[in-house]
Design a protein around this motif. Structure first.
Motif, PDB file in Angstrom:
ATOM      1  N   SER A 112      37.528  48.566  31.805  1.00 53.47           N
ATOM      2  CA  SER A 112      38.285  47.529  32.511  1.00 53.47           C
ATOM      3  C   SER A 112      37.622  47.277  33.850  1.00 53.47           C
ATOM      4  O   SER A 112      36.737  48.028  34.277  1.00 53.47           O
ATOM      5  CB  SER A 112      39.751  47.944  32.711  1.00 53.47           C
ATOM      6  OG  SER A 112      39.825  49.069  33.583  1.00 53.47           O
ATOM      7  N   ILE A 113      38.043  46.187  34.503  1.00 52.10           N
ATOM      8  CA  ILE A 113      37.514  45.863  35.818  1.00 52.10           C
ATOM      9  C   ILE A 113      38.677  45.651  36.779  1.00 52.10           C
ATOM     10  O   ILE A 113      39.741  45.163  36.394  1.00 52.10           O
ATOM     11  CB  ILE A 113      36.622  44.600  35.786  1.00 52.10           C
ATOM     12  CG1 ILE A 113      37.326  43.439  35.093  1.00 52.10           C
ATOM     13  CG2 ILE A 113      35.298  44.887  35.126  1.00 52.10           C
ATOM     14  CD1 ILE A 113      36.511  42.168  35.041  1.00 52.10           C
ATOM     15  N   HIS A 114      38.465  46.061  38.023  1.00 51.25           N
ATOM     16  CA  HIS A 114      39.470  45.877  39.057  1.00 51.25           C
ATOM     17  C   HIS A 114      39.075  44.678  39.921  1.00 51.25           C
ATOM     18  O   HIS A 114      37.949  44.600  40.406  1.00 51.25           O
ATOM     19  CB  HIS A 114      39.573  47.122  39.941  1.00 51.25           C
ATOM     20  CG  HIS A 114      40.240  48.270  39.262  1.00 51.25           C
ATOM     21  ND1 HIS A 114      41.563  48.600  39.459  1.00 51.25           N
ATOM     22  CD2 HIS A 114      39.783  49.165  38.351  1.00 51.25           C
ATOM     23  CE1 HIS A 114      41.875  49.648  38.725  1.00 51.25           C
ATOM     24  NE2 HIS A 114      40.810  50.010  38.039  1.00 51.25           N
ATOM     25  N   ARG A 115      40.004  43.765  40.081  1.00 47.77           N
ATOM     26  CA  ARG A 115      39.784  42.571  40.901  1.00 47.77           C
ATOM     27  C   ARG A 115      38.683  41.679  40.303  1.00 47.77           C
ATOM     28  O   ARG A 115      37.987  42.076  39.376  1.00 47.77           O
ATOM     29  CB  ARG A 115      39.428  42.935  42.346  1.00 47.77           C
ATOM     30  CG  ARG A 115      40.474  43.825  43.034  1.00 47.77           C
ATOM     31  CD  ARG A 115      40.027  44.144  44.449  1.00 47.77           C
ATOM     32  NE  ARG A 115      38.729  44.791  44.498  1.00 47.77           N
ATOM     33  CZ  ARG A 115      38.020  44.950  45.608  1.00 47.77           C
ATOM     34  NH1 ARG A 115      38.464  44.480  46.750  1.00 47.77           N
ATOM     35  NH2 ARG A 115      36.855  45.574  45.576  1.00 47.77           N
ATOM     36  N   MET A 132      42.287  42.689  28.672  1.00 44.02           N
ATOM     37  CA  MET A 132      43.131  42.676  29.871  1.00 44.02           C
ATOM     38  C   MET A 132      44.067  41.475  29.898  1.00 44.02           C
ATOM     39  O   MET A 132      44.866  41.336  30.824  1.00 44.02           O
ATOM     40  CB  MET A 132      42.246  42.677  31.123  1.00 44.02           C
ATOM     41  CG  MET A 132      41.447  43.952  31.325  1.00 44.02           C
ATOM     42  SD  MET A 132      40.325  43.841  32.736  1.00 44.02           S
ATOM     43  CE  MET A 132      41.490  43.759  34.103  1.00 44.02           C
ATOM     44  N   ASP A 162      39.451  33.067  30.474  1.00 44.53           N
ATOM     45  CA  ASP A 162      38.215  33.513  31.114  1.00 44.53           C
ATOM     46  C   ASP A 162      37.266  34.124  30.090  1.00 44.53           C
ATOM     47  O   ASP A 162      36.043  33.941  30.170  1.00 44.53           O
ATOM     48  CB  ASP A 162      38.524  34.531  32.218  1.00 44.53           C
ATOM     49  CG  ASP A 162      39.263  33.897  33.395  1.00 44.53           C
ATOM     50  OD1 ASP A 162      38.683  33.002  34.028  1.00 44.53           O
ATOM     51  OD2 ASP A 162      40.404  34.297  33.659  1.00 44.53           O
ATOM     52  N   LEU A 193      37.814  41.251  29.347  1.00 43.91           N
ATOM     53  CA  LEU A 193      38.758  40.239  29.810  1.00 43.91           C
ATOM     54  C   LEU A 193      39.804  39.936  28.745  1.00 43.91           C
ATOM     55  O   LEU A 193      40.989  39.748  29.052  1.00 43.91           O
ATOM     56  CB  LEU A 193      38.000  38.965  30.182  1.00 43.91           C
ATOM     57  CG  LEU A 193      37.122  39.041  31.435  1.00 43.91           C
ATOM     58  CD1 LEU A 193      36.335  37.752  31.618  1.00 43.91           C
ATOM     59  CD2 LEU A 193      37.951  39.331  32.673  1.00 43.91           C
ATOM     60  N   ARG A 215      32.527  36.216  37.825  1.00 42.03           N
ATOM     61  CA  ARG A 215      31.850  37.153  36.925  1.00 42.03           C
ATOM     62  C   ARG A 215      30.600  36.540  36.286  1.00 42.03           C
ATOM     63  O   ARG A 215      29.626  37.251  36.035  1.00 42.03           O
ATOM     64  CB  ARG A 215      32.827  37.622  35.847  1.00 42.03           C
ATOM     65  CG  ARG A 215      33.850  38.616  36.355  1.00 42.03           C
ATOM     66  CD  ARG A 215      33.197  39.911  36.726  1.00 42.03           C
ATOM     67  NE  ARG A 215      34.057  40.760  37.540  1.00 42.03           N
ATOM     68  CZ  ARG A 215      33.686  41.900  38.083  1.00 42.03           C
ATOM     69  NH1 ARG A 215      32.439  42.330  37.925  1.00 42.03           N
ATOM     70  NH2 ARG A 215      34.504  42.618  38.814  1.00 42.03           N
ATOM     71  N   ASP A 229      36.666  52.586  34.550  1.00 42.23           N
ATOM     72  CA  ASP A 229      36.988  51.355  35.257  1.00 42.23           C
ATOM     73  C   ASP A 229      35.840  50.985  36.191  1.00 42.23           C
ATOM     74  O   ASP A 229      35.282  51.850  36.868  1.00 42.23           O
ATOM     75  CB  ASP A 229      38.271  51.530  36.075  1.00 42.23           C
ATOM     76  CG  ASP A 229      39.472  51.813  35.181  1.00 42.23           C
ATOM     77  OD1 ASP A 229      39.390  51.488  33.988  1.00 42.23           O
ATOM     78  OD2 ASP A 229      40.471  52.357  35.678  1.00 42.23           O
ATOM     79  N   HIS A 233      43.099  38.152  29.875  1.00 37.77           N
ATOM     80  CA  HIS A 233      42.525  36.945  30.479  1.00 37.77           C
ATOM     81  C   HIS A 233      41.778  36.153  29.393  1.00 37.77           C
ATOM     82  O   HIS A 233      40.546  36.096  29.376  1.00 37.77           O
ATOM     83  CB  HIS A 233      41.590  37.330  31.625  1.00 37.77           C
ATOM     84  CG  HIS A 233      42.259  38.112  32.716  1.00 37.77           C
ATOM     85  ND1 HIS A 233      43.065  37.522  33.674  1.00 37.77           N
ATOM     86  CD2 HIS A 233      42.264  39.435  33.000  1.00 37.77           C
ATOM     87  CE1 HIS A 233      43.522  38.443  34.498  1.00 37.77           C
ATOM     88  NE2 HIS A 233      43.057  39.616  34.113  1.00 37.77           N
ATOM     89  N   THR A 245      38.535  39.021  38.318  1.00 38.17           N
ATOM     90  CA  THR A 245      38.544  38.833  36.867  1.00 38.17           C
ATOM     91  C   THR A 245      38.352  37.370  36.477  1.00 38.17           C
ATOM     92  O   THR A 245      38.402  37.048  35.290  1.00 38.17           O
ATOM     93  CB  THR A 245      39.874  39.338  36.271  1.00 38.17           C
ATOM     94  OG1 THR A 245      40.974  38.675  36.919  1.00 38.17           O
ATOM     95  CG2 THR A 245      40.022  40.843  36.456  1.00 38.17           C
ATOM     96  N   ASP A 246      38.139  36.487  37.466  1.00 43.78           N
ATOM     97  CA  ASP A 246      37.930  35.087  37.122  1.00 43.78           C
ATOM     98  C   ASP A 246      36.524  34.887  36.577  1.00 43.78           C
ATOM     99  O   ASP A 246      35.564  35.525  37.007  1.00 43.78           O
ATOM    100  CB  ASP A 246      38.153  34.195  38.346  1.00 43.78           C
ATOM    101  CG  ASP A 246      37.197  34.524  39.484  1.00 43.78           C
ATOM    102  OD1 ASP A 246      36.291  33.717  39.760  1.00 43.78           O
ATOM    103  OD2 ASP A 246      37.341  35.610  40.081  1.00 43.78           O
TER     104      ASP A 246
END
Length: 600
Positions: free
Chosen positions: A356-359, A395, A400, A392, A366, A333, A397, A361-362
């Protein structure tokens, strides 16, 4: 060096401190000299305080077990507060008991190369010019807590290829000179919390290829000079919380190809110089929270080919001066703060992968982050966009992810045109061939047109529903032309029978001004055949012309006339243009929806 074999050889010249040591060694007691505590440096080492004076050769005698008349017990030598004169030579010696020295000040250093002890080796809070102990083997602990080794310009601590059965303590130690611990092996941890390693302009700490059985602690440690930990292996974590590695304009921290079984903590650390973690492997996380990397104009943090088993807590970019290289690095992560960052912080993200990425995510945040790391030395890297879009998408999204891929395609188009422009510039300087330049200009124009068309109509296949908006725009535009032609009398029924009928012939306008002004409208409303004919609708007619898959019957019933004014002539030609555009947009939209033109 005097090699004593019995107390009888020592006794005639024995100091009060040496006699007290003899009594303590034979009684398995701790020998405290001068009330304990670290003694001051003597004004004259040839005449130290007799109450604290222990000759190095006498100390060696007891460390090796004493003699039959005054044998050392299994506890060995336990000494506090001594002034040790001469050089303590333990090279190739076997020590059967402990060597527990506290607060002792040595005139010279200690030679313990290939020394072997089955118990503990301790120099707690001692002051020693150097410890030369390459190949030392200690079955128990080696403890130098609070010790100071001072040999500026030379080697202050040498533990190359030493083997420590349990823990090696260098906590709060101060090493002024080179510390060579390369090839070191410990069965337990290596504790260097609060230690200082100073060798400005050279190697301050060398732990190359060391194998630490459990954790390595460098919390709040300070190095002035290079710290080489490349090839290090630890069975636990490597903790450098609050540590400071300083070697400006050089290698401050070298962890190339190190293997850390658990976590690597660089939290709140300060690295002034290059930090090279190329090929690093961790079984746990890598935490750079609050860390500061300063190497302006050079490589601040190199994580090329690094493999982070779990979370990667990315350093805040406002604390970085220099380049962060994440080429082909991987982690679990990604936890970061992508926004912001000074002009002096450069990212290389080519090949960087994460699950994955935390926070954050827009796409907007990014994409700003990617824009700082998608180029290096003039070369554009699309992989960071692919990687982010994949994460994304996984996850959830989706929008995005599509936006990221859209921007990637846009930048790829810019790069292709840039390459073509460079080819044209090269042709100008290398060859006078006009034909080749014209061909390249044609290709560049075609590239611009193709890129613009795909971007506007379907967002490079990432935004297929844009084609609906484009079609709507074409319909509205053509509707305006259609209205103008209709109201100026530029339409006629699309039927040879109607056009040759007496009713329509009455509207002949070749030699006179039309009366009424709009024959098609008058015919469709006032004559019996016209009232039964398909009613004209300008918007439906425009849709019929533009969208090939729609048929409202308007184009079958009505057509622009080229003999009833300029509006009809213009519309007659415009319908071919809009029909072709409609086909192109519809085909691109269909291809985008089915995924045909997406370059996955």
């Amino acid at each position: 060096m005097q090699r004593y074999t019995s107390w009888a050889e020592i006794e005639p010249s024995a100091t009060p401190a040496e006699k007290k040591l003899r009594d303590a060694v034979t009684a398995a007691a701790f020998c405290h000299l001068g009330g304990g505590g670290l003694p001051d440096t003597p004004d004259d080492w040839t005449a130290p305080n007799p109450a604290r004076h222990i000759r190095a050769d006498v100390l060696r005698f007891f460390l090796r077990g004493g003699c039959a008349d005054c044998p050392a017990t299994e506890l060995g030598v336990m000494l506090d507060g001594a002034l040790v004169t001469g050089t303590l030579s333990l090279t190739d010696c076997n020590l059967s008991g402990n060597m527990l020295l506290h607060n002792c000040r040595f005139q010279n250093g200690i030679n313990a190369t290939r020394c072997r002890t089955t118990k503990n080796f301790r120099l707690a809070s001692c002051r020693v010019p150097f410890l030369e102990a390459g190949g030392l083997k200690v079955d128990g602990q080696l403890s130098c807590i609070g010790a100071e080794f001072q040999n500026k310009g030379g080697t202050a601590l040498n533990l190359q290829n030493a083997e420590i059965g349990q823990t090696l303590f260098l906590r709060s130690a101060k090493i002024l000179g080179a510390a060579h611990l390369n090839g070191l092996k410990t069965g337990d941890q290596l504790d260097c919390d609060g230690a200082e390693f100073q060798n400005k302009g050279g190697t301050a700490l060398n732990l190359q290829n060391a194998k630490i059985g459990q954790a390595l602690f460098l919390d709040s440690a300070k190095t002035l000079g290079a710290a080489h930990l490349n090839g290090l292996r630890t069975g636990g974590q490597l903790s450098c919380i609050g540590a400071e590695f300083q070697n400006k304009d050089g290698m401050a921290l070298n962890l190339q190809n190190a293997e850390i079984d658990q976590d690597l903590f660089l939290r709140s650390a300060k690295i002034l110089g290059a930090a090279d973690l190329n090929g690093l492997r961790t079984g746990g996380q890598l935490s750079c929270i609050g860390a500061e990397f300063q190497n302006e104009g050079g490589m601040a943090l190199n994580l090329q080919n690094a493999e982070i088993g779990h979370d990667f807590f990315f350093p805040s970019q406002d604390k970085v001066q220099g380049v962060i290289n994440l080429t082909t690095a991987s982690c679990g992560d990604l936890v970061d703060q992508p926004a912001g960052g000074p002009d002096g912080c450069t990212l290389i993200l080519n090949g960087f992968s994460y699950r994955s990425i935390h926070r954050f995510t827009d796409a907007r945040t990014r994409l700003d982050w990617l824009a700082r790391g998608d180029h290096w030395k003039g070369e554009f890297f699309p992989q960071p966009y692919k990687q982010l879009a994949k994460v994304l998408h996984d996850m959830g999204h989706e929008a995005d992810a599509r936006e990221v891929l859209y921007v990637m395609e846009k930048k790829l188009g810019q790069e292709r045109r840039k390459s073509l422009r460079q080819e044209i510039a090269n042709l100008r300087s290398e060859t006078p061939s006009l034909g080749q330049r014209i061909a390249r200009y044609f290709l560049l124009t075609a590239e611009y047109a193709s890129d613009w068309l795909q971007r506007v109509t379907v967002g490079y296949g990432r935004k297929p529903f844009r084609s609906i908006g484009v079609l709507a725009g074409l319909i509205i535009t053509f509707w305006l032309f259609t209205l103008a032609a209709w109201h100026s009398g530029g339409f006629a029924p699309n039927s040879s029978i109607v056009l040759t009928s007496p009713q329509w012939a009455a509207y002949d306008t070749r030699d006179k001004t039309p009366n009424p002004a709009n024959p098609a409208d008058h015919w469709s409303n006032k004559t019996i055949p016209g009232r039964d004919w398909e009613s004209f609708n300008a918007f439906a007619y425009a849709a019929d012309v533009v969208v090939p898959i729609i048929d409202f019957g308007q184009t079958e019933a009505w057509a622009p006339s080229t003999t009833r004014g300029p509006a009809g002539v213009v519309l007659w030609w415009m319908r071919w243009v809009f029909t072709i555009l409609g086909w192109i947009v519809t085909a691109l939209g269909a291809a985008a929806l089915t995924g045909i033109i997406r370059r996955e």
